[in-house]
Enzyme design. Structure first.
Site, PDB file in Angstrom:
ATOM      1  N   HIS A   1      43.140  35.770  24.511  1.00  0.00           N
ATOM      2  CA  HIS A   1      43.289  37.233  24.583  1.00  0.00           C
ATOM      3  C   HIS A   1      44.542  37.649  23.821  1.00  0.00           C
ATOM      4  CE1 HIS A   1      44.370  41.129  26.321  1.00  0.00           C
ATOM      5  NE2 HIS A   1      43.092  41.272  26.623  1.00  0.00           N
TER       6      HIS A   1
ATOM      7  N   ASP B   1      36.972  45.797  28.852  1.00  0.00           N
ATOM      8  CA  ASP B   1      38.436  45.837  28.932  1.00  0.00           C
ATOM      9  C   ASP B   1      38.914  46.952  29.860  1.00  0.00           C
ATOM     10  OD1 ASP B   1      40.970  44.884  28.479  1.00  0.00           O
ATOM     11  OD2 ASP B   1      41.223  45.864  26.533  1.00  0.00           O
TER      12      ASP B   1
END
Ligand code: MN
Length: 362
Positions: free
Chosen positions: A203, A323
């Site tokens: 990430h 997200d």
């Protein structure tokens, strides 16, 4: 930390205990589940430790200073939404027809702390994540946090997370103390990931010191551009550094439709194969991208990018991600519901791939 912020964090975590929502996922059209795979959460212990660290040393993680100084206007809302695993999050998922979220710790997570504190905070985080999943086994899966600052401890935590806590993989917020994972001192983490069949989600986070200067103006150091440049650079270092020759079974997940890398495949293979390119890797860069990676749609709810990534990597290489709370379940599910791809491909992107990669059966 101010008294009001401490109270707020306590309130948010206490409120998380009570839930009135049904555990039954909504019946969906299309005959498949909708699973979102890069869904952010945090725990009060991380927020308290980060606030303490940044109060003492404001330069340590400049992005964090914006949050705690009140410069980021949505911080209190986002913080509440990240700590909550109950009514607010589940309600927004329900309203959008999202059945399940694969949770992971907000960047940079434990990677901003010194090693022993990071190791401890990773355990605390993973225990709370496992408890949240136990409360809502049909709604949540989770990716464990590990502390690359201590590669041996991180490797042990990979095993504990996969075997004892039954989590679904791990997530690493890219560089740690400005170092990338192609450095062999980190490879015990890859060994543990392969041994425990744990996919690693790489990430983004703010670029490391040796990179960030060029991104510091115009808010380019974060989601606008810096995140993708940092993470794609990191991943290309792993590929060109031979990580996937050493660990051919290592599975990685990349957000933001592969951080731009699918678009570069032709050039990577052309230049990567020239005698002037210094590397010893055994295959073309694209072969590792196709065999070892799966991309998610986080922040890239855009038909041309989706169709291109499916065309060059295959429909079995893309997963839905929102997200949350930075993205919206409603907006992104509405997009993918209507996206111009076949129903078979949609079923893979929405859940077939996530069920396979993260071993989601419940
Ligand atoms: Mn994210």
């Amino acid at each position: 930390m101010s008294t009001s912020r401490r109270d707020f964090i306590k309130l948010a975590s206490t409120a998380a205990v009570a839930s009135t929502l049904t555990e039954t996922a909504q019946a969906q059209t299309g005959g498949f589940r909708r699973i979102a795979t890069e869904e952010t959460f945090t725990v009060p212990e991380i927020i308290e430790a980060a606030t303490e660290l940044i109060t003492k040393n404001p330069d340590h993680e400049p992005g964090w200073l914006n949050y705690i100084s009140g410069e980021f206007p949505f911080y209190d809302t986002v913080l509440r939404q990240m700590i909550d695993l109950e009514d607010e999050r589940l309600g927004l998922m329900d309203a959008a027809g999202v059945d399940m979220a694969v949770l992971s710790l907000w960047n940079p997570g434990v990677q901003m702390f010194e090693a022993s504190q990071a190791v401890e905070l990773a355990k605390i985080t993973n225990d709370q994540l496992a408890e949240g999943i136990k409360r809502h086994p049909t709604r949540y899966a989770g990716l464990a946090a590990v502390a690359p600052q201590d590669p041996q401890a991180a490797a042990q935590e990979v095993e504990r997370a996969m075997q004892s806590l039954a989590l679904n993989g791990i997530l690493i917020n890219s560089h740690t103390n400005d170092e990338f994972l192609d450095d062999q001192k980190f490879w015990p983490i890859f060994e543990a990931a392969v041994a425990n069949d744990a996919p690693i989600y790489i990430h983004p986070r703010r670029p490391p010191a040796q990179m960030v200067e060029a991104f510091n103006d115009y808010s380019m150091d974060r989601a606008l551009w810096g995140y993708a440049m940092e993470t794609s650079t990191h991943v290309l270092r792993l590929i060109m550094g031979g990580v996937f020759d050493q660990f051919p079974d290592l599975k990685m997940v990349l957000g933001h439709m592969g951080e731009g890398l699918p678009f570069w495949i032709h050039r990577l293979d052309t230049i990567g194969g020239l005698p002037t390119t210094v590397t010893t890797i055994k295959r073309k860069p694209s072969e590792y991208l196709r065999d070892n990676f799966i991309m998610t749609t986080s922040g890239m709810s855009w038909d041309p990018a989706l169709k291109f990534t499916i065309e060059v990597l295959g429909a079995d290489r893309v997963m839905f991600a929102v997200d949350y709370p930075f993205g919206s379940y409603e907006r992104d599910a509405k997009w993918l519901n209507a996206a111009d791809i076949s129903d078979a491909d949609k079923a893979l992107v929405y859940s077939g791939n996530a069920e396979r990669v993260f071993k989601i059966t419940g």
